[in-house]
Motif scaffolding. Structure first.
Motif, mmCIF file in Angstrom:
data_model
loop_
_atom_site.group_PDB
_atom_site.id
_atom_site.type_symbol
_atom_site.label_atom_id
_atom_site.label_comp_id
_atom_site.label_asym_id
_atom_site.label_seq_id
_atom_site.Cartn_x
_atom_site.Cartn_y
_atom_site.Cartn_z
ATOM 1 N N ASP A 100 0.825 -1.214 0.000
ATOM 2 C CA ASP A 100 0.000 0.000 0.000
ATOM 3 C C ASP A 100 0.852 1.253 0.000
ATOM 4 O O ASP A 100 0.323 2.370 0.070
ATOM 5 N N ARG A 101 2.150 1.092 -0.075
ATOM 6 C CA ARG A 101 3.046 2.249 0.050
ATOM 7 C C ARG A 101 3.617 2.645 -1.297
ATOM 8 O O ARG A 101 4.096 1.811 -2.062
ATOM 9 N N LYS A 102 3.540 3.924 -1.589
ATOM 10 C CA LYS A 102 4.173 4.443 -2.788
ATOM 11 C C LYS A 102 5.668 4.581 -2.522
ATOM 12 O O LYS A 102 6.071 5.122 -1.492
ATOM 13 N N VAL A 103 6.477 4.091 -3.454
ATOM 14 C CA VAL A 103 7.925 4.128 -3.231
ATOM 15 C C VAL A 103 8.554 5.413 -3.727
ATOM 16 O O VAL A 103 9.767 5.605 -3.626
ATOM 17 N N GLY A 104 7.733 6.320 -4.262
ATOM 18 C CA GLY A 104 8.268 7.614 -4.686
ATOM 19 C C GLY A 104 8.904 7.590 -6.055
ATOM 20 O O GLY A 104 9.813 8.378 -6.333
ATOM 21 N N PHE A 105 8.455 6.682 -6.915
ATOM 22 C CA PHE A 105 9.015 6.590 -8.267
ATOM 23 C C PHE A 105 7.865 6.370 -9.240
ATOM 24 O O PHE A 105 7.124 5.382 -9.131
ATOM 25 N N ALA A 106 7.678 7.303 -10.160
ATOM 26 C CA ALA A 106 6.557 7.235 -11.102
ATOM 27 C C ALA A 106 7.039 7.658 -12.484
ATOM 28 O O ALA A 106 6.781 8.777 -12.938
ATOM 29 N N PRO A 107 7.748 6.807 -13.191
ATOM 30 C CA PRO A 107 8.351 7.204 -14.468
ATOM 31 C C PRO A 107 7.331 7.331 -15.587
ATOM 32 O O PRO A 107 6.367 6.562 -15.656
ATOM 33 N N PRO A 108 7.530 8.281 -16.483
ATOM 34 C CA PRO A 108 6.647 8.393 -17.653
ATOM 35 C C PRO A 108 7.031 7.361 -18.708
ATOM 36 O O PRO A 108 8.165 6.904 -18.771
ATOM 37 N N ASN A 109 6.087 6.996 -19.521
ATOM 38 C CA ASN A 109 6.368 6.156 -20.671
ATOM 39 C C ASN A 109 6.852 7.036 -21.814
ATOM 40 O O ASN A 109 6.731 8.266 -21.764
ATOM 41 N N GLU A 110 7.345 6.414 -22.834
ATOM 42 C CA GLU A 110 7.772 7.163 -24.010
ATOM 43 C C GLU A 110 6.604 7.980 -24.527
ATOM 44 O O GLU A 110 5.489 7.472 -24.702
ATOM 45 N N ASP A 111 6.843 9.246 -24.735
ATOM 46 C CA ASP A 111 5.819 10.171 -25.227
ATOM 47 C C ASP A 111 4.607 10.240 -24.301
ATOM 48 O O ASP A 111 3.531 10.667 -24.705
ATOM 49 N N ASP A 112 4.792 9.797 -23.039
ATOM 50 C CA ASP A 112 3.746 9.861 -22.015
ATOM 51 C C ASP A 112 2.487 9.087 -22.410
ATOM 52 O O ASP A 112 1.367 9.443 -22.020
ATOM 53 N N VAL A 113 2.656 8.013 -23.158
ATOM 54 C CA VAL A 113 1.517 7.217 -23.617
ATOM 55 C C VAL A 113 0.997 6.346 -22.485
ATOM 56 O O VAL A 113 1.768 5.707 -21.761
ATOM 57 N N ASP A 114 -0.334 6.280 -22.334
ATOM 58 C CA ASP A 114 -0.971 5.380 -21.372
ATOM 59 C C ASP A 114 -1.425 4.134 -22.112
ATOM 60 O O ASP A 114 -2.100 4.218 -23.139
ATOM 61 N N TYR A 115 -1.081 2.984 -21.564
ATOM 62 C CA TYR A 115 -1.460 1.721 -22.198
ATOM 63 C C TYR A 115 -2.556 0.996 -21.436
ATOM 64 O O TYR A 115 -3.086 0.007 -21.924
ATOM 65 N N GLY A 116 -2.867 1.454 -20.228
ATOM 66 C CA GLY A 116 -3.859 0.733 -19.438
ATOM 67 C C GLY A 116 -3.347 -0.653 -19.109
ATOM 68 O O GLY A 116 -2.138 -0.870 -18.951
ATOM 69 N N ASP A 117 -4.244 -1.620 -19.018
ATOM 70 C CA ASP A 117 -3.821 -2.990 -18.729
ATOM 71 C C ASP A 117 -3.098 -3.562 -19.935
ATOM 72 O O ASP A 117 -3.591 -3.493 -21.068
ATOM 73 N N ILE A 118 -1.942 -4.152 -19.685
ATOM 74 C CA ILE A 118 -1.100 -4.638 -20.770
ATOM 75 C C ILE A 118 -0.312 -5.847 -20.289
ATOM 76 O O ILE A 118 0.081 -5.921 -19.115
ATOM 77 N N THR A 119 -0.093 -6.822 -21.164
ATOM 78 C CA THR A 119 0.681 -8.001 -20.779
ATOM 79 C C THR A 119 2.173 -7.640 -20.699
ATOM 80 O O THR A 119 2.632 -6.666 -21.294
ATOM 81 N N VAL A 120 2.912 -8.478 -19.989
ATOM 82 C CA VAL A 120 4.364 -8.283 -19.904
ATOM 83 C C VAL A 120 4.982 -8.366 -21.290
ATOM 84 O O VAL A 120 5.899 -7.606 -21.617
#
Length: 769
Positions: A447-467
């Motif tokens: 439940d703890r945020k580790v303080g790291f939230a990197p953006p994706n390339e071009d800030d694209v959101d993919y939603g649910d995605i497989t590995v």
């Protein structure tokens, strides 16, 4: 007056006799000489002088010891060879001392026949010749021959070339002592290894290469006779520069050598009659350090010095460096000459030919490095260190001051599968595990945020995605979370096990973006270990090293199983998707040279476009290519490569690096091969389909943005700067944006221009990280 006096008076005519003069008669003179120079005195004096000379010689013999060898006479260069044994380069003094046993017996005897037929039977000196030499020295005529092989060796190795009585006497004494203390083979070996043969060649090995392009052990009798004849007048007898007279004289001496061998029954008359003069090859400049050679030699020397310390031959790297600089090493590299040429050509055709600093200043800042490894043996078969060693001294193939970026993501997956790690929800991490691919999603530890939230390339959101899809599209948020799920300590341990230098690195979430330093050599080793089913591969530049005084043995490049085969093969399987349906498909999948070859690989582009990578492999060859932005002006800080080579925006891993990789790999791979994988995912995961255009960040992966279907969805340069990831973000920093505040995936519109050669196309630029 008596009768006698009367008679004398009559004879004088009555004149008064003159006073009688005192003088010795001849008879008296002869008597005096006999008294002074009797045979006894002459013989006594003669034997006295002999005894005096003998006494003086005994004193000299007792006073003069065999000295330490002349340091200059021991100086050697280092010889560097390709894996096939052909010469790559010589560095330092052009001498390579070889054991006499490596020189054919008849070739050895050509030197004896030329210089000293009685060598095997004499006491090491020629008294008659030495006396003549002393007389010539006294008279100012200089030395004029007569020395034995032993005396010549003593002059070359223990003394100087000065023509003095003192030096000549020392030569005589030392030669006598040396002949008593050392074998004839020892003396002959020293003689042929220290003599000067012209063309800058010292010693028989260097001479064999200089005149006939062969090693000493491969010399024929005819060639040996020429080299033996050459010693009398190296410059005058060098066939390439000799006058007609010089050529005639050396041929005469060549015949003299062979005739003497027949006389000594070292050569059959019939064989002698069948021999023809061995005309030497034209002079050829010694291979220098230009081009890639200097980088290869530097890498080989580095490996050699480390091994000298590891074996305890040297106490530290400083001493090891001094030992290498002294020379005498024959270093055979694993470099394959054909693959090396192919790699150099691939870099030229796919990158450097497109760089024009006069048109774009940034083009002067682009540096390339690459390493190619055989995953079955660990042999480094090709290496590209930079444009030219004499122009850019830093070896880009071994430098580790640039971030490997997303080429590190496979390490995270390898750790996850190897450790049977689970997601926060308790699901096993596999290629089909679903993650939240929202850009700037905070990484969570429970439940703890580790303080790291990197953006994706071009800030694209993919939603649910497989590995699998996350690897194909290099989704930063997914692998940041996966690193927390596995445990960053474990991730970094696996990175070290696979071959990365992780000493002193803090296991923080930012490392999931490949924010540490790494070299193409390191990354080639990591991917080679994956290709080798998890058995450690340590890339080896050096194949073998020979030295007359010491034995250097290198460890086996293939080590222990460091991760399970299941883990390694799963990662390999997933990485085929990157090529077939991800950031490398344009440059690799669609390359017409590929055919049906199965390929696995991963692209990477670092923070602010300072580096771009492609590390990929087939079952038999692993190659890592990196591009680095380095200011061409002192002190050469790291700089961005935006628009270098004429690309629209970023220099991405799917562009130039992947193109270099494909051109090289498909050009040298030989027959088509397939991966032999043992994984629950099957023999290579079936490539996923590119998702369709997304209208909302909450849509499913199948509705995520599709580069293939929307090539115009390319962000503007101004947006690029605001969405660039920050690998150096500390774990203590708060997330820059929560998932609810993620920007819309509606991309800005704008025209797309495909660059010449397909470099860094919109497809690559959209998805790559």
């Amino acid at each position: 007056m008596g009768r006698a006096e009367e008679r004398r008076a009559r004879q004088r005519g009555g004149r008064r006799a003159a006073p009688r003069r005192s003088r010795s008669s001849p008879k008296a003179d002869r008597s005096l000489i006999r008294r002074l120079f009797t045979w006894k005195k002459i013989l006594g004096t003669f034997f006295g002088l002999i005894l005096l000379g003998m006494g003086a010689f005994v004193v000299l013999y007792m006073m003069i010891d065999i000295p330490e060898g002349n340091a200059d006479a021991e100086l050697q260069g280092n010889v560097y060879k390709y894996s096939d044994g052909s010469i790559m380069a010589r560095k330092g003094y052009n001498r390579e001392i070889v054991d006499l046993a490596k020189v054919p017996k008849k070739v050895q005897r050509t030197f004896v026949a030329a210089e000293n037929k009685t060598f095997y039977n004499d006491a090491g000196v020629d008294l008659k010749g030495t006396a003549r030499g002393l007389l010539n020295t006294f008279s100012g005529k200089g030395a004029q021959g007569g020395s034995t092989i032993t005396q010549q060796y003593v002059k070359n190795y223990y003394l100087s070339q000065e023509q003095t009585v003192t030096r000549k006497m020392k030569e005589l004494v030392i030669s006598l002592k040396l002949d008593r203390e050392k074998s004839k083979d020892y003396i002959l070996a020293g003689y042929i290894n220290t003599s000067y043969y012209g063309r800058g060649a010292y010693g028989i090995q260097a001479a064999a290469q200089a005149y006939y392009r062969v090693d000493a052990e491969d010399l024929t009798v005819e060639q040996g006779a020429y080299l033996a004849a050459l010693l009398q007048a190296p410059n005058q007898y060098d066939w390439a520069v000799a006058s007609d007279t010089g050529k005639k004289l050396v041929q005469q001496r060549w015949n003299y050598v062979l005739d003497n061998m027949v006389e000594k029954k070292w050569l059959d008359q019939a064989d002698r009659q069948a021999m023809t003069f061995a005309t030497p090859k034209a002079p050829k400049a010694a291979p220098g350090m230009e081009g890639q050679t200097g980088y290869l030699v530097e890498a080989a020397n580095s490996a050699l010095k480390k091994q000298l310390v590891a074996q305890g031959v040297a106490e530290d790297m400083k001493q090891a460096e001094a030992m290498v600089d002294l020379g005498g090493y024959t270093v055979t590299l694993n470099i394959d000459k054909k693959k090396q040429a192919a790699l150099e050509n691939a870099v030229k055709t796919r990158l450097t030919s497109k760089l024009d600093p006069t048109e774009r200043a940034v083009d002067a800042d682009v540096q390339a490095g690459a390493v190619s490894v055989d995953p079955k043996t660990g042999a480094v078969q090709a290496m590209y260190g930079g444009v030219d060693y004499v122009k850019h001294y830093t070896n880009n193939a071994t430098r580790r001051d640039y971030q490997p970026a997303s080429t590190f993501k496979p390490v995270i997956l390898a750790a996850a599968v190897d450790q049977d790690a689970e997601t926060q929800e308790g699901q096993p991490i596999t290629a089909n595990t679903i993650y939240d691919g929202t850009s700037k999603r905070p990484a969570m530890d429970g439940d703890r945020k580790v303080g790291f939230a990197p953006p994706n390339e071009d800030d694209v959101d993919y939603g649910d995605i497989t590995v699998q899809e996350a690897m194909n599209k290099s989704v930063n948020s997914v692998f940041a979370q996966m690193g927390i799920d596995v445990g960053m300590t474990e991730v970094m341990k696996v990175a070290g096990d696979l071959g990365m230098d992780t000493e002193g690195m803090e296991p923080v979430p930012a490392q999931t973006l490949g924010s540490m330093g790494a070299s193409p050599l390191e990354m080639a080793g990591v991917y080679a270990t994956l290709d080798n089913h998890g058995k450690k591969v340590t890339p080896a530049v050096v194949k073998s090293v020979e030295h007359k005084d010491r034995k250097i043995e290198f460890p086996d490049p293939i080590g222990d199983q460091v991760i399970s085969r299941e883990a390694a093969d799963t990662v390999t399987s997933v990485l085929t998707g990157v090529v077939d349906d991800g950031t490398a498909k344009k440059s690799v999948r669609d390359n017409p040279m590929r055919g049906d070859q199965t390929v696995a690989g991963k692209t990477g582009t670092s923070d602010n476009n300072k580096s771009a990578w492609f590390s990929g492999f087939t079952p038999g060859l692993v190659t890592s290519v990196g591009l680095f932005g380095e200011d061409d002006k002192e002190p050469h800080p790291q700089v961005a490569m935006y628009k270098a080579g004429g690309v629209e925006k970023r220099v991405n891993g799917g562009g130039f690096p992947a193109e270099i990789w494909a051109t090289y790999t498909f050009g040298v791979m030989g027959e088509v091969t397939e991966f032999d994988l043992e994984t629950k995912q099957g023999n290579a995961v079936k490539p996923s389909q590119s998702p369709s255009v997304s209208e909302s960040p909450s849509q499913s992966p199948s509705q995520s943005p599709s580069q293939e279907e929307s090539p115009t969805q390319e962000e503007s340069p101004t947006q690029e700067e605001t969405t660039e990831e920050s690998p150096t973000q500390s774990p203590s920093q708060s997330p820059s944006q929560s998932p609810s505040n993620s920007p819309s995936t509606e991309p800005p519109t704008g025209g797309v221009t495909t660059q010449p050669g397909g470099s860094n196309s919109p497809d690559d630029d959209w998805w790559e990280r």
